[in-house]
Design a protein around this motif. Structure first.
Motif, mmCIF file in Angstrom:
data_model
loop_
_atom_site.group_PDB
_atom_site.id
_atom_site.type_symbol
_atom_site.label_atom_id
_atom_site.label_comp_id
_atom_site.label_asym_id
_atom_site.label_seq_id
_atom_site.Cartn_x
_atom_site.Cartn_y
_atom_site.Cartn_z
ATOM 1 N N GLU A 74 0.832 -1.198 0.000
ATOM 2 C CA GLU A 74 0.000 0.000 0.000
ATOM 3 C C GLU A 74 0.880 1.267 0.000
ATOM 4 N N ALA A 75 1.979 1.204 0.742
ATOM 5 C CA ALA A 75 2.885 2.354 0.791
ATOM 6 C C ALA A 75 3.455 2.651 -0.592
ATOM 7 N N ARG A 76 3.894 1.623 -1.300
ATOM 8 C CA ARG A 76 4.466 1.835 -2.631
ATOM 9 C C ARG A 76 3.415 2.378 -3.588
ATOM 10 N N GLY A 77 2.167 1.942 -3.433
ATOM 11 C CA GLY A 77 1.099 2.453 -4.297
ATOM 12 C C GLY A 77 0.863 3.939 -4.080
ATOM 13 N N GLU A 78 0.837 4.389 -2.838
ATOM 14 C CA GLU A 78 0.633 5.811 -2.549
ATOM 15 C C GLU A 78 1.796 6.655 -3.091
ATOM 16 N N LEU A 79 3.014 6.147 -2.961
ATOM 17 C CA LEU A 79 4.179 6.893 -3.460
ATOM 18 C C LEU A 79 4.129 7.002 -4.978
ATOM 19 N N GLU A 80 3.718 5.931 -5.657
ATOM 20 C CA GLU A 80 3.632 5.967 -7.124
ATOM 21 C C GLU A 80 2.608 6.999 -7.584
ATOM 22 N N LYS A 81 1.506 7.123 -6.865
ATOM 23 C CA LYS A 81 0.488 8.121 -7.224
ATOM 24 C C LYS A 81 1.060 9.532 -7.075
ATOM 25 N N ALA A 82 1.795 9.773 -5.994
ATOM 26 C CA ALA A 82 2.378 11.099 -5.778
ATOM 27 C C ALA A 82 3.398 11.424 -6.854
ATOM 28 N N LYS A 83 4.197 10.471 -7.239
ATOM 29 C CA LYS A 83 5.234 10.707 -8.254
ATOM 30 C C LYS A 83 4.608 10.919 -9.627
ATOM 31 N N ALA A 84 3.540 10.176 -9.899
ATOM 32 C CA ALA A 84 2.881 10.340 -11.199
ATOM 33 C C ALA A 84 2.275 11.730 -11.324
ATOM 34 N N GLU A 85 1.642 12.227 -10.256
ATOM 35 C CA GLU A 85 1.059 13.559 -10.278
ATOM 36 C C GLU A 85 2.149 14.622 -10.438
ATOM 37 N N MET A 86 3.279 14.406 -9.785
ATOM 38 C CA MET A 86 4.376 15.361 -9.872
ATOM 39 C C MET A 86 4.939 15.402 -11.295
ATOM 40 N N GLN A 87 5.075 14.255 -11.920
ATOM 41 C CA GLN A 87 5.584 14.201 -13.293
ATOM 42 C C GLN A 87 4.608 14.850 -14.274
ATOM 43 N N ARG A 88 3.311 14.674 -14.011
ATOM 44 C CA ARG A 88 2.312 15.265 -14.906
ATOM 45 C C ARG A 88 2.390 16.785 -14.871
ATOM 46 N N VAL A 89 2.528 17.340 -13.674
ATOM 47 C CA VAL A 89 2.580 18.796 -13.550
ATOM 48 C C VAL A 89 3.873 19.344 -14.152
ATOM 49 N N GLU A 90 4.996 18.672 -13.904
ATOM 50 C CA GLU A 90 6.273 19.155 -14.426
ATOM 51 C C GLU A 90 6.297 19.151 -15.951
#
Length: 734
Positions: A685-701
């Motif tokens: 579950e922890a890895r899933g939450e981190l992947e969501k945060a990183k994906a959102e960050m990459q989308r904005v950048e």
């Protein structure tokens, strides 16, 4: 000195002291004076006094009592008499003498009167036949003409014969009496000991130093002849007033040591375990009795002790207390202890009214001695001889530098010290220069301070020009940024760093704009410099308002993005000191977020506990600056740092449940959520939450345009996301 003293050696030393006391008492014929001497010597030791009285009674019936070893005990007894000349010990016919009487003739000389005595000899004033002059004649005393004393006497005669200096008593003649006892004749010095002379003449500090310089020259001459005096003390330096000129004379080379070869007769008179000299003026290597070779630097220490007494009015160590303490304690004190500063001793002498100086003089002397004189004396008296002045000349040169207001080598150099000495040497020129400077400043109406040298003035002028130019460049850069001319503003700032600007409240807005602009383009080092200067300026303003702005939220992430963790930790310490506890929900929310970007210790959590309570219970709602979702993010971060992972998950979920158009708040909450779940063992579950945060960050950048601005949200909010994501990724893994 050895760490462990041989008991046999200590017993021998004690016996030598007892013999010296016995010999001294034996020379006092008056029973009352002898009893007073014993009571003073054995104060606190009635058993020792009674034992000595018994020995003295036995001595009356046995003429051979303590005959063996008499030479050394007589020398120690004479040292006591030399050090305490005013105790009133009579030296009549019953005292040990040379056997010669006043009026007797020895060779070409007629003895006029006895004027003194040393360790093994007596000194007479004598008239020389055929010449209208009087001389000093020294002869070995009766009963003291043992082989070792005769050899030591011969060494003293030869020592003085090879020296020719106006400040050393000259040897005029030598020979033997009809009974075979050696004698020699030297010039008669009609003077007082140097300390007594200075007090009687009320000489000031410069006059005493000039007199001391002549003593240094005499000792330097002896050293050049290969002779170490080894007993420099006030009583061995007599001063005469010859037609208004003060002439010191060094006398008594009776325990001098030849440094080069052997003088005729018997050299090497020193015996292991014997004191050679006067304790209060002896160097540590003379005291240590460990067989260490004694060289000229022993005399340098004694010169320092003499200079100490000349300036401070007292010797560095109290001889009477040293003798009363016993030989072992005396050794320890002289080898390990340092005397007080001469200036401090002079101040104490002034408070006690000691000396013959004019009223108020000693108080002024204490201030004068504080500084270079203290340094000079203590360098001469260094316990480690390699750290002393290496020659009498070098000591004299440093004193001459002091008298001429030049820097002395005994003192650690500094720019301020050199400037002070320059002013003292050129006082009139400096005063005139300052007067001209003030006149020039008044006439021209300028506020620019001029330095002593033109180079410093030009450097200051150049700095002011650079500063003025930097202000203009910063103002121009802000205008260019507002006009969208970022490339031109970038070139201007790279050529003229913003650090040149003086900090002021008015400059804070300039630094804020430049820092935000540099951070937008990822120039974190430049942005960090701007925010550092911004915070220095805003410290002058209202503390509460500072916390309610976004300044700290911009500064903390910028330091970490620039890789300067130390700067962030210093900022966090300052925030904890200045802003805790928070006064409202907005302050609490921002204080928690700014302070918890990196892991903290338990003390920091304890300090932030009250701010977390304010944040948790403050009202919030639509339009409130402390909205529920942002408070939930800060509380989630607080509980995670505190180790309360379940509460951290609850607050993070609460934050995520509220829609986030920018995405930065939700991504930051997912990073906290990922780390909290990982700590609870929920790795997947922890890895899933981190992947969501990183994906959102990459989308904005990916949507950042050429101007460098993200489409939605603020740059520092996304900087927080990157910082937390790096921590989570290091914990959970990519």
């Amino acid at each position: 000195m050895k760490d462990i003293i041989d008991p046999a050696e200590e017993a021998t030393d004690s016996l030598a002291i007892e013999n010296a006391i016995f010999e001294t008492a034996l020379q006092i014929p008056d029973p009352t004076q002898r009893r007073e001497f014993l009571e003073r010597t054995f104060q606190g030791d009635p058993g020792g006094r009674e034992g000595m009285e018994d020995l003295l009674k036995l001595a009356g019936t046995s003429s051979a009592f303590f005959l063996e070893g008499r030479m050394r005990t007589a020398e120690l007894a004479q040292e006591v008499i030399d050090e305490f000349p005013d105790v009133g010990f009579p030296l009549g016919e019953e005292a040990v003498s040379s056997g010669e009487k006043e009026g007797a003739t020895i060779g070409r000389y007629t003895l006029l009167r006895k004027i003194g005595e040393g360790g093994g000899g007596e000194i007479f004033e004598a008239a020389q036949d055929g010449m209208v002059r009087t001389v000093a004649l020294k002869i070995i005393r009766s009963g003291m003409d043992t082989e070792s004393v005769v050899s030591r006497f011969e060494i003293e005669r030869q020592t003085l014969e090879i020296m020719e200096h106006p400040n050393i008593a000259r040897v005029l003649d030598a020979g033997k009496t009809t009974s075979g006892r050696p004698y020699f004749v030297m010039e008669l010095v009609r003077g007082a000991r140097i300390t007594t002379f200075c007090e009687a003449e009320q000489l000031d500090i410069p006059a005493r130093l000039e007199l001391f310089l002549k003593v240094c020259q005499a000792i330097q001459h002896a050293h050049q002849k290969g002779i170490v005096h080894r007993d420099i003390k006030p009583s061995n330096i007599l001063v005469e007033n010859l037609d208004g000129t003060y002439v010191p004379k060094v006398i008594d080379f009776g325990i001098a040591k030849a440094m080069q070869g052997q003088l005729h007769g018997r050299a090497g008179m020193t015996q292991l375990g014997q004191f050679i000299g006067t304790p209060a003026y002896m160097s540590p290597e003379q005291i240590d009795m460990g067989g260490m070779d004694i060289d000229t630097r022993a005399d340098i220490y004694s010169l320092g002790a003499l200079l100490y007494e000349l300036l401070a009015g007292r010797p560095p160590f109290d001889t009477e207390k040293l003798l009363e303490s016993g030989l072992t304690e005396m050794r320890r004190a002289l080898i390990e202890d340092n005397p007080p500063l001469p200036s401090e001793t002079s101040r104490l002498a002034a408070e006690e009214g000691k000396g013959n100086t004019l009223p108020g003089t000693r108080e002024k002397w204490a201030n004068t001695l504080r500084g270079d004189p203290d340094w000079i004396v203590f360098k001469a008296m260094e316990k480690e001889r390699n750290r002393r002045y290496q020659t009498a000349n070098s000591l004299a040169m440093d004193i001459r530098r002091y008298l001429q207001n030049e820097p002395v080598i005994a003192r650690k150099p500094s720019r301020g010290y050199f400037m002070l000495k320059f002013f003292q040497r050129n006082r009139a020129a400096c005063v005139l220069g300052v007067a001209m400077l003030l006149s020039l400043v008044a006439g021209l109406g300028t506020t620019t301070a001029l330095y002593f040298r033109e180079k410093d003035a030009l450097a200051e002028q150049a700095r002011l020009k650079r500063q003025a130019q930097a202000r203009a460049n910063v103002s121009r850069a802000v205008f260019l940024v507002s006009e969208g001319k970022t490339a031109e503003a970038d070139r201007l700032l790279r050529a003229n760093p913003v650090e040149s600007i003086d900090v002021s409240p008015e400059a804070a807005e300039v630094f804020r704009s430049l820092g935000s602009w540099n951070a937008t383009f990822g120039r974190w080092r430049q942005a960090a410099d701007c925010f550092r200067l911004m915070n220095e300026a805003t410290r002058l303003g209202n503390r509460a308002k500072m916390l309610e702005t976004v300044d700290l939220l911009m500064t903390g992430p910028t330091y970490l993005e620039a890789g300067d963790q130390k700067a962030y930790e210093n900022l966090r310490a300052e925030m904890l000191d200045r802003y805790v506890p928070a006064q409202n929900g907005l302050q609490g929310e921002r204080l928690l977020k700014a302070c918890l970007l990196l892991p903290v210790d338990a003390r920091t959590i304890e300090l932030l506990e009250s701010s977390a309570e304010v944040c948790r219970h403050s009202p919030s709602g639509a339009g409130s600056v402390g909205m529920t979702e942002w408070k939930a993010l800060s509380l989630a971060l607080f509980h995670y740092r505190k180790g309360e992972f379940q509460e951290a998950i609850r607050q993070a979920d609460k934050c995520i449940a509220i829609r986030d158009k920018a995405g930065s708040r939700e991504s930051a909450a997912r990073c906290v959520l990922a780390m909290a779940r990982f700590k609870r063992g929920e790795t997947k579950e922890a890895r899933g939450e981190l992947e969501k945060a990183k994906a959102e960050m990459q989308r904005v950048e990916a949507q950042i345009d050429e101007a460098g601005f993200p489409p939605i949200g603020t740059w520092f909010a996304w900087a927080v996301v990157r910082i937390l994501a790096r921590e989570a990724e290091a914990m959970i893994g990519p």
